[in-house]
Design a protein around this motif. Structure first.
Motif, PDB file in Angstrom:
ATOM      1  N   ASP A  47       0.846  -1.183   0.000  1.00 16.69           N
ATOM      2  CA  ASP A  47       0.000   0.000   0.000  1.00 16.69           C
ATOM      3  C   ASP A  47       0.887   1.240   0.000  1.00 16.69           C
ATOM      4  OD1 ASP A  47      -2.525   1.248   2.329  1.00 16.69           O
ATOM      5  OD2 ASP A  47      -1.973   1.882   0.324  1.00 16.69           O
ATOM      6  N   TYR A  48       0.595   2.211  -0.843  1.00 15.45           N
ATOM      7  CA  TYR A  48       1.415   3.417  -0.933  1.00 15.45           C
ATOM      8  C   TYR A  48       0.930   4.523  -0.004  1.00 15.45           C
ATOM      9  CZ  TYR A  48       3.957   1.411  -4.788  1.00 15.45           C
ATOM     10  OH  TYR A  48       4.766   0.617  -5.538  1.00 15.45           O
ATOM     11  N   ASN A  49       0.038   4.195   0.896  1.00 21.01           N
ATOM     12  CA  ASN A  49      -0.485   5.136   1.869  1.00 21.01           C
ATOM     13  C   ASN A  49       0.652   5.652   2.754  1.00 21.01           C
ATOM     14  OD1 ASN A  49      -1.472   5.758   4.639  1.00 21.01           O
ATOM     15  ND2 ASN A  49      -3.466   5.361   3.717  1.00 21.01           N
ATOM     16  N   LEU A  50       0.734   6.962   2.938  1.00 20.85           N
ATOM     17  CA  LEU A  50       1.804   7.563   3.731  1.00 20.85           C
ATOM     18  C   LEU A  50       1.819   7.022   5.151  1.00 20.85           C
ATOM     19  CD1 LEU A  50       4.135   9.570   3.993  1.00 20.85           C
ATOM     20  CD2 LEU A  50       2.448  11.317   4.587  1.00 20.85           C
ATOM     21  N   ASP A  51       0.657   6.858   5.750  1.00 15.84           N
ATOM     22  CA  ASP A  51       0.578   6.340   7.110  1.00 15.84           C
ATOM     23  C   ASP A  51       1.243   4.967   7.203  1.00 15.84           C
ATOM     24  OD1 ASP A  51      -0.726   6.803   9.849  1.00 15.84           O
ATOM     25  OD2 ASP A  51      -1.404   4.784   9.329  1.00 15.84           O
ATOM     26  N   ASN A  52       0.928   4.087   6.269  1.00 16.91           N
ATOM     27  CA  ASN A  52       1.512   2.743   6.274  1.00 16.91           C
ATOM     28  C   ASN A  52       3.014   2.769   6.025  1.00 16.91           C
ATOM     29  OD1 ASN A  52      -0.969   1.603   6.774  1.00 16.91           O
ATOM     30  ND2 ASN A  52      -1.388   1.131   4.633  1.00 16.91           N
ATOM     31  N   ARG A  53       3.467   3.637   5.122  1.00 17.70           N
ATOM     32  CA  ARG A  53       4.907   3.721   4.845  1.00 17.70           C
ATOM     33  C   ARG A  53       5.683   4.232   6.046  1.00 17.70           C
ATOM     34  NH1 ARG A  53       5.334   7.445   0.072  1.00 17.70           N
ATOM     35  NH2 ARG A  53       3.216   7.949   0.652  1.00 17.70           N
ATOM     36  N   VAL A  54       5.159   5.249   6.728  1.00 18.30           N
ATOM     37  CA  VAL A  54       5.847   5.789   7.902  1.00 18.30           C
ATOM     38  C   VAL A  54       5.876   4.747   9.013  1.00 18.30           C
ATOM     39  CG1 VAL A  54       5.716   7.535   9.734  1.00 18.30           C
ATOM     40  CG2 VAL A  54       5.408   8.211   7.347  1.00 18.30           C
ATOM     41  N   ARG A  55       4.771   4.043   9.221  1.00 17.36           N
ATOM     42  CA  ARG A  55       4.751   2.993  10.243  1.00 17.36           C
ATOM     43  C   ARG A  55       5.766   1.903   9.934  1.00 17.36           C
ATOM     44  NH1 ARG A  55       0.037   2.889  13.613  1.00 17.36           N
ATOM     45  NH2 ARG A  55      -1.350   4.604  13.062  1.00 17.36           N
ATOM     46  N   ARG A  56       5.844   1.507   8.671  1.00 14.71           N
ATOM     47  CA  ARG A  56       6.810   0.468   8.288  1.00 14.71           C
ATOM     48  C   ARG A  56       8.247   0.967   8.478  1.00 14.71           C
ATOM     49  NH1 ARG A  56       7.693  -2.309   2.414  1.00 14.71           N
ATOM     50  NH2 ARG A  56       9.449  -3.590   3.063  1.00 14.71           N
ATOM     51  N   TYR A  57       8.490   2.204   8.084  1.00 12.08           N
ATOM     52  CA  TYR A  57       9.818   2.803   8.267  1.00 12.08           C
ATOM     53  C   TYR A  57      10.215   2.812   9.745  1.00 12.08           C
ATOM     54  CZ  TYR A  57      13.216   6.606   8.821  1.00 12.08           C
ATOM     55  OH  TYR A  57      14.297   7.368   9.192  1.00 12.08           O
ATOM     56  N   LEU A  58       9.301   3.244  10.598  1.00 11.26           N
ATOM     57  CA  LEU A  58       9.586   3.288  12.031  1.00 11.26           C
ATOM     58  C   LEU A  58       9.816   1.888  12.586  1.00 11.26           C
ATOM     59  CD1 LEU A  58       7.057   6.014  13.194  1.00 11.26           C
ATOM     60  CD2 LEU A  58       9.551   6.225  13.032  1.00 11.26           C
ATOM     61  N   ARG A  59       8.995   0.931  12.182  1.00 10.10           N
ATOM     62  CA  ARG A  59       9.138  -0.445  12.660  1.00 10.10           C
ATOM     63  C   ARG A  59      10.496  -1.021  12.243  1.00 10.10           C
ATOM     64  NH1 ARG A  59       4.676  -2.285  10.873  1.00 10.10           N
ATOM     65  NH2 ARG A  59       5.458  -2.931   8.851  1.00 10.10           N
ATOM     66  N   GLU A  60      10.860  -0.847  10.961  1.00  4.90           N
ATOM     67  CA  GLU A  60      12.141  -1.377  10.486  1.00  4.90           C
ATOM     68  C   GLU A  60      13.322  -0.665  11.148  1.00  4.90           C
ATOM     69  OE1 GLU A  60      12.409  -1.611   6.234  1.00  4.90           O
ATOM     70  OE2 GLU A  60      10.533  -2.734   6.081  1.00  4.90           O
ATOM     71  N   THR A  61      13.204   0.635  11.360  1.00  3.35           N
ATOM     72  CA  THR A  61      14.274   1.378  12.009  1.00  3.35           C
ATOM     73  C   THR A  61      14.461   0.916  13.450  1.00  3.35           C
ATOM     74  OG1 THR A  61      13.839   3.301  10.600  1.00  3.35           O
ATOM     75  CG2 THR A  61      15.070   3.695  12.636  1.00  3.35           C
ATOM     76  N   LEU A  62      13.371   0.745  14.167  1.00  2.00           N
ATOM     77  CA  LEU A  62      13.457   0.278  15.560  1.00  2.00           C
ATOM     78  C   LEU A  62      13.974  -1.167  15.626  1.00  2.00           C
ATOM     79  CD1 LEU A  62      10.228   1.836  17.045  1.00  2.00           C
ATOM     80  CD2 LEU A  62      12.592   2.496  17.501  1.00  2.00           C
ATOM     81  N   GLU A  63      13.587  -2.023  14.680  1.00  2.00           N
ATOM     82  CA  GLU A  63      14.100  -3.379  14.657  1.00  2.00           C
ATOM     83  C   GLU A  63      15.606  -3.380  14.439  1.00  2.00           C
ATOM     84  OE1 GLU A  63      11.783  -5.284  11.625  1.00  2.00           O
ATOM     85  OE2 GLU A  63      10.066  -5.592  12.975  1.00  2.00           O
ATOM     86  N   THR A  64      16.083  -2.509  13.555  1.00  2.00           N
ATOM     87  CA  THR A  64      17.512  -2.407  13.290  1.00  2.00           C
ATOM     88  C   THR A  64      18.253  -1.919  14.525  1.00  2.00           C
ATOM     89  OG1 THR A  64      17.107  -1.952  10.961  1.00  2.00           O
ATOM     90  CG2 THR A  64      19.255  -1.303  11.826  1.00  2.00           C
ATOM     91  N   LEU A  65      17.702  -0.934  15.199  1.00  2.00           N
ATOM     92  CA  LEU A  65      18.339  -0.406  16.410  1.00  2.00           C
ATOM     93  C   LEU A  65      18.341  -1.435  17.538  1.00  2.00           C
ATOM     94  CD1 LEU A  65      16.901   3.225  16.458  1.00  2.00           C
ATOM     95  CD2 LEU A  65      19.260   2.540  15.941  1.00  2.00           C
ATOM     96  N   ALA A  66      17.280  -2.239  17.609  1.00  2.00           N
ATOM     97  CA  ALA A  66      17.180  -3.249  18.674  1.00  2.00           C
ATOM     98  C   ALA A  66      18.152  -4.395  18.442  1.00  2.00           C
ATOM     99  CB  ALA A  66      15.750  -3.783  18.755  1.00  2.00           C
ATOM    100  N   TYR A  67      18.509  -4.620  17.177  1.00  2.00           N
ATOM    101  CA  TYR A  67      19.421  -5.705  16.843  1.00  2.00           C
ATOM    102  C   TYR A  67      20.796  -5.359  17.339  1.00  2.00           C
ATOM    103  CZ  TYR A  67      22.046  -9.064  14.104  1.00  2.00           C
ATOM    104  OH  TYR A  67      22.882 -10.072  13.714  1.00  2.00           O
TER     105      TYR A  67
END
Length: 67
Positions: A47-67
């Protein structure tokens, strides 16, 4: 008996305004822009919805930081 499952936006309207403001700030950041360019090919079925993209970006960024 009333249902306690009210939408978060109705229960906390200020939270919705804060999220919209934060989402816009993240969307204009260089980190998000770079992430978006890197994920463009992968995201063709997403989905190209901005809300979904920002949520995915934040989730992936936090997963990377947690690793």
């Amino acid at each position: 008996m009333e249902s306690s499952a009210t939408p978060a936006s109705a229960q906390f309207p200020q939270d919705s305004q804060i999220w919209d403001s934060l989402k816009q700030a993240i969307a204009t950041s260089s980190g998000f822009q770079r992430w978006q360019m890197e994920h463009r090919v992968i995201d063709q079925s997403q989905d190209y919805n901005l809300d979904n993209r920002v949520r995915r970006y934040l989730r992936e960024t936090l997963e990377t930081l947690a690793y």
